[in-house]
Scaffold this active site. Structure first.
Site, PDB file in Angstrom:
ATOM      1  N   SER A 132       0.976  -1.135  -0.001  1.00 54.27           N
ATOM      2  CA  SER A 132       0.076  -0.033  -0.078  1.00 54.27           C
ATOM      3  C   SER A 132       0.760   1.127  -0.177  1.00 54.27           C
ATOM      4  CB  SER A 132      -1.138  -0.019   1.190  1.00 54.27           C
ATOM      5  OG  SER A 132      -1.336   1.190   1.517  1.00 54.27           O
ATOM      6  N   TYR A 145      -0.987  -1.194  10.217  1.00 53.72           N
ATOM      7  CA  TYR A 145      -1.180  -1.341   8.809  1.00 53.72           C
ATOM      8  C   TYR A 145      -0.238  -0.869   8.005  1.00 53.72           C
ATOM      9  CZ  TYR A 145      -3.714  -1.284   4.220  1.00 53.72           C
ATOM     10  OH  TYR A 145      -4.015  -1.381   2.725  1.00 53.72           O
ATOM     11  N   LYS A 149       2.570  -3.094   5.879  1.00 53.30           N
ATOM     12  CA  LYS A 149       2.606  -3.080   4.581  1.00 53.30           C
ATOM     13  C   LYS A 149       4.033  -2.489   3.957  1.00 53.30           C
ATOM     14  CE  LYS A 149      -1.386  -3.816   3.098  1.00 53.30           C
ATOM     15  NZ  LYS A 149      -1.880  -5.207   2.362  1.00 53.30           N
TER      16      LYS A 149
END
Ligand SMILES: NC(=O)c1ccc[n+]([C@@H]2O[C@H](COP(=O)([O-])OP(=O)(O)OC[C@H]3O[C@@H](n4cnc5c(N)ncnc54)[C@H](O)[C@@H]3O)[C@@H](O)[C@H]2O)c1
Length: 248
Positions: A132, A145, A149
């Site tokens: 991401s 997150y 990532k």
């Protein structure tokens, strides 16, 4: 007609389902892997040549069982399953942090290792891991997150170093503001939508098709010398920090 097999994790919904449709349209045999057994079956049912594989990507045994039932060694793996747990770090439950690392990072290793062992015996293959832009530039209140990532990007580079000798290429995609899957509800808010669109040099949110096209390219022979890279599919937004500030 392509006689190659692609395995896509997290394929019952969102970006994974879109990639499964693109792959089936390109003639691939598609392994549709997801925790959601019903979703898997429903999607596979509507595709030309697809096999539903209900499995938990965090569980090596579950992954092995699913791979055995696929019936062919994947030529392409798209490691796409992912989850997001939001909230400021000071209040973030450790359990949420652990789960996000488990699904978004540890499982990328679990599935890639199981598949790469098979690819090695099959003359090679290609792996696409889903990162991401949050793995390049973290955003507020995203919990584990961004760390997960960023880990996917480093793991992609390491896999490309170690597995090149087996003719296995490994690359990653870093989607930006995509109006699909886990982010779709977020963009229902007109104000958020407008702000985000305005920050993108191309002036629009991305679509699941934008991401799927990139995955299909990386999987194809047209990308046969691209290895260990992360491609941002983001309309240029990661370069736009200074665009947010007044010039005069
Ligand atoms: N949508 C976006 O804006 C966006 C942006 C950047 C990156 N991504 C990444 O793209 C990938 C797909 O995201 P999406 O937006 O389609 O999300 P989504 O929530 O629509 O789909 C994720 C899928 O993963 C499956 N899944 C979750 N945990 C699983 C597990 N343990 N085992 C097997 N399957 C599991 C879910 O059932 C679901 O079908 C994710 O890795 C996400 O982090 C998405």
């Amino acid at each position: 007609m392509d006689d190659r097999t692609v395995l896509i994790t997290g394929a019952a919904h969102g970006l994974g389902a879109c990639m499964a449709r693109h792959a089936a349209g390109a003639g691939y045999r598609v392994g549709v892997m997801d925790l959601d057994a019903e979703g898997c079956a429903a999607l596979a049912d509507g595709l030309q040549n697809a096999v539903p594989l209900a499995a938990d990507v965090c569980d090596p045994e579950s992954v092995e069982k699913a791979l055995d039932s696929l019936g062919s060694v994947p030529d392409v793996l798209i490691n796409n399953a992912g989850i997001l747990r939001t909230g400021p770090l000071l209040d973030h439950p450790v359990e949420h942090f652990r789960t996000v690392i488990e699904v978004n990072l540890n499982a990328v290793f679990i599935v890639a290792q199981a598949v790469a062992r098979r690819m090695r015996g099959n003359g090679g293959g290609c792996i696409v891991n889903m990162s991401s832009i949050n793995g390049i530039h973290p955003a507020m209140s995203c919990g584990a997150y961004p760390a997960a990532k960023a880990g996917v990007i480093a793991l992609t580079q390491q896999m490309s170093l170690e597995w090149g000798e087996f003719n296995i290429r490994v690359n990653a995609i870093a989607p930006g503001f995509i109006d699909s899957g886990m982010s779709a509800p977020f963009y229902q808010n007109a104000e958020v939508r407008q702000q985000r669109q305005g920050a993108v040099p191309l002036g629009r949110l991305g679509s699941a098709d934008d991401v799927a096209e990139c995955a299909m390219f990386l999987a194809s022979d047209a990308a046969s010398y691209i290895n260990g890279q992360t491609i941002a599919v983001d309309g240029g937004v990661i370069n736009s920090v200074l665009m947010q500030l007044p010039r005069e």
